[in-house]
Design a protein around this motif. Structure first.
Motif, PDB file in Angstrom:
ATOM      1  N   GLY A  10       0.858  -1.337   0.046  1.00 55.92           N
ATOM      2  CA  GLY A  10      -0.032  -0.126  -0.074  1.00 55.92           C
ATOM      3  C   GLY A  10       0.864   1.268   0.022  1.00 55.92           C
ATOM      4  N   GLN A  11       2.226   1.070   0.029  1.00 53.02           N
ATOM      5  CA  GLN A  11       2.912   2.378   0.004  1.00 53.02           C
ATOM      6  C   GLN A  11       3.103   2.666  -1.479  1.00 53.02           C
ATOM      7  OE1 GLN A  11       6.828   1.100   1.433  1.00 53.02           O
ATOM      8  NE2 GLN A  11       6.158   0.048   3.213  1.00 53.02           N
ATOM      9  N   SER A  12       3.261   4.200  -1.480  1.00 55.37           N
ATOM     10  CA  SER A  12       3.690   4.677  -2.849  1.00 55.37           C
ATOM     11  C   SER A  12       4.722   4.270  -3.342  1.00 55.37           C
ATOM     12  CB  SER A  12       3.707   6.457  -2.850  1.00 55.37           C
ATOM     13  OG  SER A  12       4.602   6.770  -1.998  1.00 55.37           O
ATOM     14  N   LEU A  13       5.093   4.126  -4.691  1.00 59.84           N
ATOM     15  CA  LEU A  13       6.105   3.459  -5.530  1.00 59.84           C
ATOM     16  C   LEU A  13       7.100   4.511  -5.788  1.00 59.84           C
ATOM     17  CD1 LEU A  13       4.772   0.210  -7.002  1.00 59.84           C
ATOM     18  CD2 LEU A  13       5.979   0.144  -5.029  1.00 59.84           C
ATOM     19  N   ASP A  14       8.473   4.257  -5.720  1.00 62.74           N
ATOM     20  CA  ASP A  14       9.459   5.027  -6.290  1.00 62.74           C
ATOM     21  C   ASP A  14       9.497   4.679  -7.638  1.00 62.74           C
ATOM     22  OD1 ASP A  14      11.408   6.851  -7.220  1.00 62.74           O
ATOM     23  OD2 ASP A  14      12.913   5.848  -5.821  1.00 62.74           O
ATOM     24  N   GLN A  15       9.087   5.884  -8.549  1.00 60.07           N
ATOM     25  CA  GLN A  15       9.159   5.501 -10.272  1.00 60.07           C
ATOM     26  C   GLN A  15      10.399   6.038 -10.682  1.00 60.07           C
ATOM     27  OE1 GLN A  15       6.896   3.757 -11.610  1.00 60.07           O
ATOM     28  NE2 GLN A  15       5.551   4.019  -9.601  1.00 60.07           N
ATOM     29  N   SER A  16      11.541   6.298 -10.047  1.00 62.62           N
ATOM     30  CA  SER A  16      12.836   6.877 -10.680  1.00 62.62           C
ATOM     31  C   SER A  16      13.415   5.341 -10.959  1.00 62.62           C
ATOM     32  CB  SER A  16      13.568   7.465  -9.610  1.00 62.62           C
ATOM     33  OG  SER A  16      13.904   6.603  -8.345  1.00 62.62           O
ATOM     34  N   LEU A  17      14.064   5.679 -12.167  1.00 62.26           N
ATOM     35  CA  LEU A  17      14.859   4.485 -12.867  1.00 62.26           C
ATOM     36  C   LEU A  17      16.392   4.484 -12.588  1.00 62.26           C
ATOM     37  CD1 LEU A  17      13.181   4.941 -16.282  1.00 62.26           C
ATOM     38  CD2 LEU A  17      12.469   3.523 -14.441  1.00 62.26           C
ATOM     39  N   HIS A  18      16.977   3.247 -12.688  1.00 63.39           N
ATOM     40  CA  HIS A  18      18.357   3.174 -12.778  1.00 63.39           C
ATOM     41  C   HIS A  18      18.892   3.849 -13.890  1.00 63.39           C
ATOM     42  CE1 HIS A  18      18.566  -0.053  -9.544  1.00 63.39           C
ATOM     43  NE2 HIS A  18      17.624  -0.623 -10.046  1.00 63.39           N
ATOM     44  N   ASP A  19      20.044   4.220 -13.725  1.00 60.74           N
ATOM     45  CA  ASP A  19      20.714   5.101 -14.736  1.00 60.74           C
ATOM     46  C   ASP A  19      20.936   4.410 -16.066  1.00 60.74           C
ATOM     47  OD1 ASP A  19      20.886   7.717 -13.539  1.00 60.74           O
ATOM     48  OD2 ASP A  19      22.724   7.230 -12.596  1.00 60.74           O
ATOM     49  N   HIS A  20      21.462   3.117 -15.714  1.00 63.52           N
ATOM     50  CA  HIS A  20      22.039   2.369 -16.856  1.00 63.52           C
ATOM     51  C   HIS A  20      21.292   1.311 -17.016  1.00 63.52           C
ATOM     52  CE1 HIS A  20      24.572   5.684 -17.792  1.00 63.52           C
ATOM     53  NE2 HIS A  20      25.238   5.383 -16.789  1.00 63.52           N
ATOM     54  N   LEU A  21      20.923   0.506 -15.873  1.00 64.95           N
ATOM     55  CA  LEU A  21      20.502  -0.939 -15.474  1.00 64.95           C
ATOM     56  C   LEU A  21      19.147  -0.835 -15.971  1.00 64.95           C
ATOM     57  CD1 LEU A  21      22.567  -1.847 -12.521  1.00 64.95           C
ATOM     58  CD2 LEU A  21      23.400  -2.161 -14.958  1.00 64.95           C
ATOM     59  N   TRP A  22      18.605  -2.120 -15.843  1.00 68.28           N
ATOM     60  CA  TRP A  22      17.064  -2.282 -15.980  1.00 68.28           C
ATOM     61  C   TRP A  22      16.179  -1.886 -15.072  1.00 68.28           C
ATOM     62  CZ3 TRP A  22      14.449  -3.803 -20.326  1.00 68.28           C
ATOM     63  CH2 TRP A  22      13.125  -4.190 -20.147  1.00 68.28           C
ATOM     64  N   GLY A  23      15.222  -1.037 -15.296  1.00 66.98           N
ATOM     65  CA  GLY A  23      14.181  -0.984 -14.291  1.00 66.98           C
ATOM     66  C   GLY A  23      14.275   0.158 -13.141  1.00 66.98           C
ATOM     67  N   TYR A  24      13.594  -0.103 -12.011  1.00 66.68           N
ATOM     68  CA  TYR A  24      13.323   0.666 -11.025  1.00 66.68           C
ATOM     69  C   TYR A  24      14.412   0.909 -10.100  1.00 66.68           C
ATOM     70  CZ  TYR A  24       8.847   1.193 -13.240  1.00 66.68           C
ATOM     71  OH  TYR A  24       7.711   1.444 -14.124  1.00 66.68           O
ATOM     72  N   ARG A  25      14.819   1.856  -9.477  1.00 57.38           N
ATOM     73  CA  ARG A  25      15.707   2.096  -8.515  1.00 57.38           C
ATOM     74  C   ARG A  25      15.353   1.349  -7.109  1.00 57.38           C
ATOM     75  NH1 ARG A  25      19.969   5.608  -8.912  1.00 57.38           N
ATOM     76  NH2 ARG A  25      19.832   7.172 -10.372  1.00 57.38           N
ATOM     77  N   ASP A  26      13.925   1.290  -6.716  1.00 57.93           N
ATOM     78  CA  ASP A  26      13.756   0.661  -5.704  1.00 57.93           C
ATOM     79  C   ASP A  26      13.821  -0.984  -5.804  1.00 57.93           C
ATOM     80  OD1 ASP A  26      11.536  -0.196  -7.229  1.00 57.93           O
ATOM     81  OD2 ASP A  26       9.872   1.029  -6.021  1.00 57.93           O
ATOM     82  N   GLY A 227      -4.342  -4.380 -23.550  1.00 58.14           N
ATOM     83  CA  GLY A 227      -4.073  -5.739 -23.295  1.00 58.14           C
ATOM     84  C   GLY A 227      -2.845  -6.182 -23.976  1.00 58.14           C
ATOM     85  N   HIS A 228      -2.032  -5.151 -24.469  1.00 59.19           N
ATOM     86  CA  HIS A 228      -0.422  -5.398 -24.966  1.00 59.19           C
ATOM     87  C   HIS A 228       0.431  -5.348 -23.731  1.00 59.19           C
ATOM     88  CE1 HIS A 228       2.504  -5.795 -27.948  1.00 59.19           C
ATOM     89  NE2 HIS A 228       3.253  -4.559 -27.430  1.00 59.19           N
ATOM     90  N   GLU A 229       0.757  -6.580 -23.577  1.00 66.29           N
ATOM     91  CA  GLU A 229       1.775  -6.824 -22.344  1.00 66.29           C
ATOM     92  C   GLU A 229       3.030  -7.417 -22.769  1.00 66.29           C
ATOM     93  OE1 GLU A 229      -0.205  -8.510 -19.056  1.00 66.29           O
ATOM     94  OE2 GLU A 229      -1.843  -7.216 -19.202  1.00 66.29           O
ATOM     95  N   PRO A 230       4.101  -6.766 -23.295  1.00 68.34           N
ATOM     96  CA  PRO A 230       5.414  -7.197 -23.416  1.00 68.34           C
ATOM     97  C   PRO A 230       6.250  -7.315 -22.269  1.00 68.34           C
ATOM     98  CG  PRO A 230       5.437  -5.057 -24.085  1.00 68.34           C
ATOM     99  CD  PRO A 230       3.983  -5.409 -23.819  1.00 68.34           C
ATOM    100  N   ASP A 231       7.183  -8.160 -22.106  1.00 64.24           N
ATOM    101  CA  ASP A 231       8.195  -8.204 -20.878  1.00 64.24           C
ATOM    102  C   ASP A 231       8.347  -6.983 -20.517  1.00 64.24           C
ATOM    103  OD1 ASP A 231       7.720 -10.777 -21.670  1.00 64.24           O
ATOM    104  OD2 ASP A 231       9.689 -11.402 -21.770  1.00 64.24           O
ATOM    105  N   SER A 232       8.737  -5.851 -21.180  1.00 63.27           N
ATOM    106  CA  SER A 232       9.073  -4.629 -20.952  1.00 63.27           C
ATOM    107  C   SER A 232       7.985  -3.694 -20.696  1.00 63.27           C
ATOM    108  CB  SER A 232       9.889  -3.946 -22.165  1.00 63.27           C
ATOM    109  OG  SER A 232       9.361  -4.171 -23.419  1.00 63.27           O
ATOM    110  N   MET A 233       6.675  -3.957 -20.610  1.00 68.15           N
ATOM    111  CA  MET A 233       5.570  -3.449 -20.478  1.00 68.15           C
ATOM    112  C   MET A 233       5.621  -1.974 -19.595  1.00 68.15           C
ATOM    113  SD  MET A 233       1.834  -4.288 -19.371  1.00 68.15           S
ATOM    114  CE  MET A 233       0.468  -2.870 -19.207  1.00 68.15           C
ATOM    115  N   GLU A 234       6.484  -2.078 -18.525  1.00 64.10           N
ATOM    116  CA  GLU A 234       6.438  -1.020 -17.621  1.00 64.10           C
ATOM    117  C   GLU A 234       7.164   0.202 -17.988  1.00 64.10           C
ATOM    118  OE1 GLU A 234       6.852  -3.035 -13.133  1.00 64.10           O
ATOM    119  OE2 GLU A 234       8.123  -3.847 -14.732  1.00 64.10           O
ATOM    120  N   LEU A 235       8.240  -0.197 -18.961  1.00 66.00           N
ATOM    121  CA  LEU A 235       9.201   0.708 -19.174  1.00 66.00           C
ATOM    122  C   LEU A 235       9.036   1.321 -20.571  1.00 66.00           C
ATOM    123  CD1 LEU A 235      12.111  -0.676 -17.539  1.00 66.00           C
ATOM    124  CD2 LEU A 235      10.739   0.972 -16.534  1.00 66.00           C
ATOM    125  N   SER A 236       8.663   0.338 -21.643  1.00 65.04           N
ATOM    126  CA  SER A 236       8.618   0.412 -23.305  1.00 65.04           C
ATOM    127  C   SER A 236       7.608   1.352 -23.397  1.00 65.04           C
ATOM    128  CB  SER A 236       8.759  -0.807 -23.877  1.00 65.04           C
ATOM    129  OG  SER A 236       7.633  -1.642 -23.410  1.00 65.04           O
TER     130      SER A 236
END
Length: 587
Positions: A10-26, A227-236
């Motif tokens: 239920g916590q708010s999520l940090d949406q900041s991304l890693h500089d070069h690596l995959w995905g979210y900093r959290d 309904g389009h859900e590629p593996d990269s859906m969160e970021l692409s």
């Protein structure tokens, strides 16, 4: 998002991304103080849980012990070249875009100069240095701003490179050292709005910089999904999906991107490429719309699209089935496709991939431990399965309750005829969701001198085993050729089914310890695996695209006349090569 438990606490999520690596900093995998792997954060179902089997599994499969204190040091101070000056262009752009939407900051430029190709771009940016870096980054917010930006680039001799979510894995974002013009990365992330929803015709007009998670969140608030859900859906992004001709995990129900998009707008240096009308289908000669799919940033900026939308399904149900071996699982997949009752998603993993997923489970205690022991005993004693051979299918069914119930009964009956044993809905959901977190594993293992890469292809039903066997043998041969440490990890899964064939996705891991020229070895291995795929009559790519990584193989899959036609098309739309990223046939 359609199915993911993104925020269990239920916590708010940090949406900041890693500089070069995959995905979210959290979110990252790590070895905790007890030497057990865990996933940080609260984003995924598996976040915050310990996975005591994973570290031993990695060492067992790779055939050597890994010293957790011996880490490969990243480049502490990457060299970012000074930007090539383009003062007249910048002054002109700042009359169109606010100054906070124009940046020559070194860190920002570096972040916009690569994608996520593991053993090529990322290795260079983390452990070495990129040869060429963007000179300026800009953020348009509308189609009109995009038009003005392109016009100014043409006037001032600037090269533009579209940038979506940065998730590309075909070197499509890798910049050429031979490009002498200033390179400007056009970050589309501020073009992320749903412009309109047509509830009667069930379409939405959407800006192309919107990510999959933003799109689903905005539409769900109104009762809709794409309904389009590629593996990269969160970021692409929507524009990235179109430019690579992407595929999503639920394509059986919602279609691949070319079926989802009804109309697309691309702004080229010569003007706007689109249709004036929006129709479900048209017979109006050669369709400019179709030329945009797979264009990989070579023709212009994709600014918006009209996409098909659907009401949020009444029910989403998961299932899983275990088969005696991979061939039996393939036979089940073929029969399921032929039956016409195909769920939104059905995927089959080989034994190594199955064991990999099992190693990512938390430690079972109490009744859960008893239940797992009973299941394991039943598979071995009652069903006489060899746990070193079994394969598993995960199933996602969506639609009305009656539709989902019908699919569930049919799939269960069909699986049984191939000796399939039900593994439960929990394992089905877990297997489906695992794909979102698994990308972080590559970045977790890299400092321990372990390289990870994926390869995807498509082939016909009667050629599946030939492709799989060829790739696995190639991985072994290349491991021996380069005298790599220990053993390779090479596994296969079928992720999409079609009338005439499937998509096969390979995961490859190996130790790079002791290599004098690791980048050269990585390149040779990548090409060796791709050669094996093509020699076995697999396609050059199912959904990742060509980029620069697979350019050398285009003459194997496309005639010279076809390539010449594409280049002439490019010259017509972009005579001065403003969009000079050089992907695909345009390199």
């Amino acid at each position: 998002m359609a199915d993911k438990a993104l925020n269990r606490s239920g916590q708010s999520l940090d949406q900041s991304l890693h500089d070069h690596l995959w995905g979210y900093r959290d979110t990252r995998f790590r070895l905790n103080e007890r030497g057990v792997v865990e996933l940080t954060g609260h984003r995924y179902d598996m976040s915050g849980t310990e996975m005591p089997l994973f570290w031993p599994f990695v060492q067992d499969i790779l055939g050597h012990e890994i010293d957790p204190t011996d880490l490969k040091s990243p480049n502490a101070a990457p060299v970012v070249p000074e930007p090539r000056p383009c003062p007249e262009f910048r002054r002109a752009v700042e009359t169109v875009l606010a100054k906070d939407r124009v940046s020559d900051n070194a860190k920002v430029r570096l972040n916009h100069s690569h994608g996520q190709t593991s053993n090529w771009e990322l290795y260079q940016v983390i452990y070495e240095n990129l040869e060429r870096v963007a000179d300026l980054v800009v953020w348009p917010e509308s189609t009109e701003e995009a038009k003005q930006l392109i016009q100014l680039a043409g006037q001032h001799g600037v090269c533009l490179v579209p940038y979506g979510g940065g998730t590309n894995v075909s070197n499509a974002l890798l910049l050429s050292p031979a490009e002498t013009r200033p390179i400007v990365s056009v970050d589309m992330s501020r073009m992320n709005r749903v412009l309109s929803i047509d509830e009667t015709n069930q379409t939405a007009c959407v800006q192309a910089g919107i990510t999959g998670s933003e799109l689903e969140r905005a539409l769900r608030a109104e009762g809709w999904i794409v309904g389009h859900e590629p593996d990269s859906m969160e970021l692409s992004t929507l524009g990235g999906w179109i430019s690579t001709n992407a595929s999503g995990m639920k394509k059986n129900r919602y279609g691949n991107i070319e079926q989802i998009v009804e109309k697309v707008t691309l702004i080229s240096p010569r003007g706007e490429i689109t249709h004036h009308d929006s129709a479900p289908r048209r017979s109006a000669g050669i369709q400019p719309r179709d030329l945009v799919f797979g264009s990989e940033g070579n023709l212009g900026l994709i600014t918006e699209a009209v996409v098909n939308i659907h009401r949020i399904p009444e029910e989403t149900r998961y299932a899983s089935y275990v088969f005696p071996d991979f061939p039996r699982g393939v036979d089940f997949m073929l029969r399921l496709q032929r039956s016409g009752v195909v769920p939104a998603s059905v995927r089959l993993v080989d034994n190594l991939q199955f064991r990999f997923s099992q190693a990512l489970k938390p430690e079972a205690t109490g009744l859960k431990a008893v239940e797992q022991t009973i299941q394991r005993t039943a598979l071995e004693k009652l069903y006489r399965f060899d746990l070193r051979n079994i394969s598993a299918a995960t199933v996602v069914m969506e639609g009305s309750r009656s539709e989902v119930s019908h699919q569930a009964r049919h799939i269960k009956s069909l699986a049984k005829s191939f000796r399939g044993v039900a593994g439960g809905s929990e394992n089905g959901k877990r297997g489906y969701m695992l794909t979102y977190a698994i990308a972080y594993i590559r970045d977790f293992l890299a400092p321990y001198y372990i390289s990870g890469e994926t390869y995807e292809t498509s082939t016909t039903w009667d050629n599946i085993h030939n492709v799989v066997d060829s790739v696995k043998q190639a991985a072994l041969d290349l491991h021996a050729k380069h005298n790599l440490y220990g053993n390779p990890f090479i596994s296969a899964r079928i992720t999409q089914v079609y009338h005439s064939g499937v998509c096969i996705y390979f995961t490859h891991g190996f130790s790079n310890r002791g290599l004098e020229n690791p980048l050269e070895v990585f390149i040779d291995i990548e090409h060796g695996i791709r050669e094996a795929i093509l020699a076995a009559d697999g396609s050059i790519s199912h959904h990742h695209g060509v980029g620069k990584l697979r350019q050398r193989y285009l003459d194997r899959v496309m005639t010279s006349t076809s390539r010449s036609m594409l280049r002439e098309l490019k010259h017509s739309a972009d005579p001065d090569n403003v969009f000079g990223i050089g992907n695909g046939a345009f390199g």
